[in-house]
Design a protein around this motif. Structure first.
Motif, PDB file in Angstrom:
ATOM      1  N   LEU A  93       0.875  -1.410   0.107  1.00  0.00           N
ATOM      2  CA  LEU A  93      -0.163   0.128  -0.180  1.00  0.00           C
ATOM      3  C   LEU A  93       0.776   1.142   0.025  1.00  0.00           C
ATOM      4  CD1 LEU A  93      -2.825  -1.099   2.525  1.00  0.00           C
ATOM      5  CD2 LEU A  93      -3.036  -0.911   0.128  1.00  0.00           C
ATOM      6  N   LYS A  94       1.893   1.163   0.738  1.00  0.00           N
ATOM      7  CA  LYS A  94       2.734   2.254   0.752  1.00  0.00           C
ATOM      8  C   LYS A  94       3.225   2.647  -0.791  1.00  0.00           C
ATOM      9  CE  LYS A  94       5.135   2.299   5.005  1.00  0.00           C
ATOM     10  NZ  LYS A  94       6.379   2.032   5.907  1.00  0.00           N
ATOM     11  N   SER A  95       3.437   1.532  -1.582  1.00  0.00           N
ATOM     12  CA  SER A  95       3.796   1.668  -3.038  1.00  0.00           C
ATOM     13  C   SER A  95       2.852   2.330  -3.652  1.00  0.00           C
ATOM     14  CB  SER A  95       4.317   0.499  -3.552  1.00  0.00           C
ATOM     15  OG  SER A  95       3.338  -0.309  -4.013  1.00  0.00           O
ATOM     16  N   GLU A 100      -2.517   4.994   4.237  1.00  0.00           N
ATOM     17  CA  GLU A 100      -3.523   5.219   5.791  1.00  0.00           C
ATOM     18  C   GLU A 100      -4.551   4.352   5.530  1.00  0.00           C
ATOM     19  OE1 GLU A 100      -5.018   6.633   1.501  1.00  0.00           O
ATOM     20  OE2 GLU A 100      -3.002   6.858   2.654  1.00  0.00           O
ATOM     21  N   ASN A 101      -5.037   3.430   4.698  1.00  0.00           N
ATOM     22  CA  ASN A 101      -5.994   2.577   4.725  1.00  0.00           C
ATOM     23  C   ASN A 101      -5.733   1.574   5.764  1.00  0.00           C
ATOM     24  OD1 ASN A 101      -7.813   4.038   2.880  1.00  0.00           O
ATOM     25  ND2 ASN A 101      -6.770   2.960   1.224  1.00  0.00           N
ATOM     26  N   ILE A 102      -4.782   0.778   5.556  1.00  0.00           N
ATOM     27  CA  ILE A 102      -4.446  -0.281   6.599  1.00  0.00           C
ATOM     28  C   ILE A 102      -4.102   0.489   8.034  1.00  0.00           C
ATOM     29  CG2 ILE A 102      -1.965  -0.655   5.860  1.00  0.00           C
ATOM     30  CD1 ILE A 102      -2.493  -3.592   6.389  1.00  0.00           C
ATOM     31  N   GLU A 103      -3.500   1.684   7.735  1.00  0.00           N
ATOM     32  CA  GLU A 103      -3.110   2.177   9.267  1.00  0.00           C
ATOM     33  C   GLU A 103      -4.404   2.354   9.960  1.00  0.00           C
ATOM     34  OE1 GLU A 103      -0.378   5.060   8.880  1.00  0.00           O
ATOM     35  OE2 GLU A 103       1.028   3.943   7.649  1.00  0.00           O
ATOM     36  N   GLU A 129      -6.102  12.190  13.120  1.00  0.00           N
ATOM     37  CA  GLU A 129      -4.981  11.371  12.185  1.00  0.00           C
ATOM     38  C   GLU A 129      -5.594  10.967  10.759  1.00  0.00           C
ATOM     39  OE1 GLU A 129      -1.154   8.095  12.200  1.00  0.00           O
ATOM     40  OE2 GLU A 129      -2.625   8.633  14.115  1.00  0.00           O
ATOM     41  N   PHE A 130      -6.901  10.547  11.028  1.00  0.00           N
ATOM     42  CA  PHE A 130      -7.497   9.935   9.887  1.00  0.00           C
ATOM     43  C   PHE A 130      -8.784  10.538   9.240  1.00  0.00           C
ATOM     44  CE2 PHE A 130      -4.941   6.365  12.122  1.00  0.00           C
ATOM     45  CZ  PHE A 130      -4.207   6.136  11.168  1.00  0.00           C
ATOM     46  N   GLN A 138      -5.591  11.291   5.721  1.00  0.00           N
ATOM     47  CA  GLN A 138      -7.205  11.001   5.519  1.00  0.00           C
ATOM     48  C   GLN A 138      -7.439  10.053   4.785  1.00  0.00           C
ATOM     49  OE1 GLN A 138      -8.975  13.678   2.677  1.00  0.00           O
ATOM     50  NE2 GLN A 138      -9.791  14.851   4.621  1.00  0.00           N
ATOM     51  N   ILE A 139      -8.498   9.436   5.403  1.00  0.00           N
ATOM     52  CA  ILE A 139      -8.970   7.999   4.728  1.00  0.00           C
ATOM     53  C   ILE A 139     -10.076   8.661   3.517  1.00  0.00           C
ATOM     54  CG2 ILE A 139      -8.463   6.400   6.292  1.00  0.00           C
ATOM     55  CD1 ILE A 139     -11.379   6.880   7.475  1.00  0.00           C
ATOM     56  N   ASN A 140     -10.576   7.845   2.647  1.00  0.00           N
ATOM     57  CA  ASN A 140     -11.402   8.097   1.589  1.00  0.00           C
ATOM     58  C   ASN A 140     -12.862   7.900   1.897  1.00  0.00           C
ATOM     59  OD1 ASN A 140     -12.422   8.732  -0.678  1.00  0.00           O
ATOM     60  ND2 ASN A 140     -11.481   7.121  -1.996  1.00  0.00           N
ATOM     61  N   ILE A 141     -13.433   8.699   2.593  1.00  0.00           N
ATOM     62  CA  ILE A 141     -14.893   8.263   2.815  1.00  0.00           C
ATOM     63  C   ILE A 141     -15.589   9.552   2.603  1.00  0.00           C
ATOM     64  CG2 ILE A 141     -14.489   6.553   4.940  1.00  0.00           C
ATOM     65  CD1 ILE A 141     -14.702   9.006   6.971  1.00  0.00           C
TER      66      ILE A 141
END
Length: 199
Positions: A93-95, A100-103, A129-130, A138-141
Motif C-alpha cells: 500500500l505504501k507503494s 493510510e487505509n491499513i493504518e 489523524e485519519f 485522511q481516509i477516503n470516505i
C-alpha cells in the motif's frame, strides 16, 4: 517500500547514497523508477528474517511458510489476520501511496480493545489523524460519513469508528487487495518460500 518490479534493463543504476535513501524510506513519488530496486532490497531483507522466524510484538517466534502466504490469497480477512501479512500488505500500500487505509483499519482494531476510560483520547487521535477533513493520513470516505464519524468520536463508544472502518475495509478488498495478489511483491515472496520448501 514500493510494490512493482521494472525490467532490469529499464532500471537506473543506484549509487550508494540513493540506496541509503531507499533503505531509510525517504523515497519521493517522482523516484518511481527506483521502485523495482527498492522492492528487491525489501524482499532480500524479508526472506532471511522470515526463514529464521520474525519476532512479533508479544515476543513469540513466528515462522512464515509458503502455506500461510498462500492463504493470504483466500481473503483479505485471512491476510489481515496474519501479522506478517499485515506488514507485507502495508508495504504494498505504501507503494500505491494508500497506506493510510491499513493504518486506519489497524488503529480501529486497537481502538475496539481499548479500556473505556481511554476511549476519549484514542478516539480524538484517530479522528485527527485519519478522519478530519485536513487529516495528514485522511481516509477516503464521503462527507456524510466523515460528519457522522466526527459526531460519534465526540462521545466515543467502542463502535464509534465501525462504519468508517467497514467502508475502508471494502475499499481495500475491492481495490488494493486484488492488485496486491497480482503484484510482484506477493508473487515473488510466495515463489521464494515455495522454492525454499521444496529444497
Amino acid at each position: 517500500m514500493p510494490g512493482f518490479f521494472f525490467p532490469h534493463n529499464n532500471m537506473t543504476e543506484l549509487n550508494g547514497k540513493e540506496d541509503c535513501k531507499l533503505a531509510e524510506g525517504k523515497i519521493h513519488k517522482k523516484k518511481q523508477k527506483a521502485f523495482g530496486a527498492d522492492l528487491k532490497n525489501y524482499l532480500k531483507c524479508m526472506v532471511p528474517h522470515i526463514e529464521s522466524g520474525i519476532k512479533t510484538s508479544n515476543s513469540r517466534n513466528v515462522m512464515l511458510s509458503a502455506e500461510e502466504v498462500l492463504q493470504w490469497s483466500q481473503s483479505l480477512e485471512k491476510l489481515l489476520a496474519s501479522q506478517s501479512g499485515q506488514g507485507v500488505f502495508r508495504e504494498f500500500l505504501k507503494s500505491e501511496f494508500s497506506e493510510e487505509n491499513i493504518e486506519f483499519w489497524l488503529a480501529c482494531e486497537d481502538y475496539k480493545k481499548t479500556k473505556s476510560d481511554h476511549l476519549h483520547g484514542k478516539a480524538e487521535r484517530i479522528y485527527e489523524e485519519f478522519v478530519q477533513s485536513d487529516a495528514i493520513k485522511q481516509i477516503n470516505i464521503d462527507y456524510q460519513m466523515r460528519e457522522a464519524t466526527a459526531k460519534r468520536a465526540q462521545d466515543p463508544t467502542h463502535t464509534s469508528f465501525d462504519e468508517a472502518q467497514k467502508t475502508v475495509y471494502i475499499l481495500m478488498e475491492r481495490d488494493s487487495y486484488p492488485r496486491f495478489l497480482k503484484s510482484k511483491a506477493y508473487l515473488n515472496l510466495l515463489n521464494q518460500l515455495q522454492t525454499n520448501t521444496s529444497k
